[in-house]
Write a protein that holds these residues in place. Sequence first.
Motif, PDB file in Angstrom:
ATOM      1  N   GLU A 212       0.935  -1.252   0.224  1.00  0.00           N
ATOM      2  CA  GLU A 212      -0.018   0.015  -0.026  1.00  0.00           C
ATOM      3  C   GLU A 212       0.635   1.141   0.090  1.00  0.00           C
ATOM      4  OE1 GLU A 212      -3.052   2.506   2.817  1.00  0.00           O
ATOM      5  OE2 GLU A 212      -1.482   1.347   3.549  1.00  0.00           O
ATOM      6  N   ASN A 213       0.573   2.194  -0.894  1.00  0.00           N
ATOM      7  CA  ASN A 213       1.244   3.514  -0.849  1.00  0.00           C
ATOM      8  C   ASN A 213       0.291   4.551  -1.478  1.00  0.00           C
ATOM      9  OD1 ASN A 213       3.852   5.151  -0.843  1.00  0.00           O
ATOM     10  ND2 ASN A 213       3.983   4.749  -3.309  1.00  0.00           N
ATOM     11  N   GLY A 214      -0.298   5.290  -0.779  1.00  0.00           N
ATOM     12  CA  GLY A 214      -1.064   6.414  -0.866  1.00  0.00           C
ATOM     13  C   GLY A 214      -2.224   6.326  -0.151  1.00  0.00           C
ATOM     14  N   ALA A 215      -2.800   7.868  -0.012  1.00  0.00           N
ATOM     15  CA  ALA A 215      -4.135   7.821   0.853  1.00  0.00           C
ATOM     16  C   ALA A 215      -3.672   8.257   2.240  1.00  0.00           C
ATOM     17  CB  ALA A 215      -5.199   7.097   0.725  1.00  0.00           C
ATOM     18  N   TYR A 216      -2.194   8.397   2.271  1.00  0.00           N
ATOM     19  CA  TYR A 216      -1.867   8.512   3.971  1.00  0.00           C
ATOM     20  C   TYR A 216      -1.971  10.028   4.362  1.00  0.00           C
ATOM     21  CZ  TYR A 216       1.897  10.168   1.025  1.00  0.00           C
ATOM     22  OH  TYR A 216       2.605  10.719  -0.097  1.00  0.00           O
ATOM     23  N   ASN A 217      -1.959  10.225   5.576  1.00  0.00           N
ATOM     24  CA  ASN A 217      -2.003  11.607   6.208  1.00  0.00           C
ATOM     25  C   ASN A 217      -1.865  11.214   7.809  1.00  0.00           C
ATOM     26  OD1 ASN A 217      -3.694  14.182   7.689  1.00  0.00           O
ATOM     27  ND2 ASN A 217      -3.384  14.524   5.900  1.00  0.00           N
ATOM     28  N   PRO A 218      -0.985  12.490   8.207  1.00  0.00           N
ATOM     29  CA  PRO A 218      -0.736  12.358   9.775  1.00  0.00           C
ATOM     30  C   PRO A 218      -2.031  12.127  10.651  1.00  0.00           C
ATOM     31  CG  PRO A 218       0.522  14.254   8.785  1.00  0.00           C
ATOM     32  CD  PRO A 218      -0.279  13.396   7.770  1.00  0.00           C
ATOM     33  N   ARG A 219      -3.118  12.534  10.249  1.00  0.00           N
ATOM     34  CA  ARG A 219      -4.444  12.453  10.888  1.00  0.00           C
ATOM     35  C   ARG A 219      -4.832  11.033  11.022  1.00  0.00           C
ATOM     36  NH1 ARG A 219      -7.943  17.411   8.594  1.00  0.00           N
ATOM     37  NH2 ARG A 219      -6.446  19.131   8.937  1.00  0.00           N
TER      38      ARG A 219
END
Length: 299
Positions: A212-219
Motif C-alpha cells: 500500500e502506498n497512498g491516501a496517507y495523512n498524519p491524521r
Amino acid sequence: KFIADTNIGKRPKNPLPSVKFNKINSTENEKNSITWFGHSTILMKLDNKIIVTDPVFNRAGPFSYLIGPAPFKYENKISVKDLPDKIDIVLITHDHFDHLDYKTIKEIHNRVKKFLVPLGNKAHLLKWGVPDDKVEEFDWYDNWSYESIDFTFTPSRHFSGRGITDRFATLWGGWIIKSKNSNLFISGDSGYFDEFKKIGEKYGPFDIVFIENGAYNPRWQNIHLFPEQGVQASLDVQAKVALPIHWGKFCLSFHNWSEPIERFVKEAEEKTLTIATPLIGQTFIIGGDIPNESWWRNL
C-alpha cells in the motif's frame, strides 16, 4: 472538497500513460505474470490460473455512478470489460468502497469461480447476487488451496465499513498467494506494525510484494502506510521486489497525486530495495525484466 480539489495537484492534469490491456494474450501466455490496473486492482496469471484483487472500475463510493472520487483519466481507458472472460479467483482485502465495488462485482460474478473474502464480507456478495457456494470467508491466518495455489489471509492494521454504523463490522487484511514457482504478498490497507516482520519470518521471502502506498495523512497515520513505512514494511516481509499500489487512480487524501511514488522511489533507493513501477495496464513476467520507468513524471 479539499480532497477533490484539482487546483493543487491532487489529480493529474493530463490522462495518465497506460497500456491497452490484451486479455487474450494474458490468458494464452503460460508464464506467470502481473498486470496492475491502478489503485489495488491487480491481475495475476499463476499456474495458468487468473486471479484478480480488489476489482474496482468505478467511482470509489456508494452509488458508483454519482458519488465518491472519480478515477483518474488514462490514455487507454481500462474497464471491467478488459478482464478475462473466465476468472478463477477474486481476492478482496476489505469492504471499503475503493476495494469492494458493488457494480464491478455484479458485472463479473458470473465469470468468477471463487471469491475469497474476509469474515463478514460474504453477506455483501450474497446480497448482490453472488451464489453462496462461490464465496469463501477467512479469518486472519486461515488458508485455502485451489489446485496448485495456496491462499493465506493475513492481518493488517486498518478498519472496515461501508456506512455510518458498520465500522469494524467485517474483517480486513492482506493476502499471501503461493503457487508452484511464485510467492506473492498483498499488504492490504494498513498502518505500520510488527506483524509485517512476523509474516516475513513465517512466509517469506516473497518474489513480489504489493505494498500500500497512498491516501496517507498524519491524521490517520495508524491505518495507512507512509511511503517510507511502505519501504520498511516491504523489507520486513522479505520482498525481493516491491510494487507500490494504492495510488495512480483516486484522490483519497491531501497529498499531490504523484507524491506517494516519488517518496517511495527515493526511500527504496536509499534502502537498496528493488521496486517495480509498471505502467497501468502493462503486463510483465514474474522473474523476468522488472519495469522501472518513471512514467508519472513530466505530465
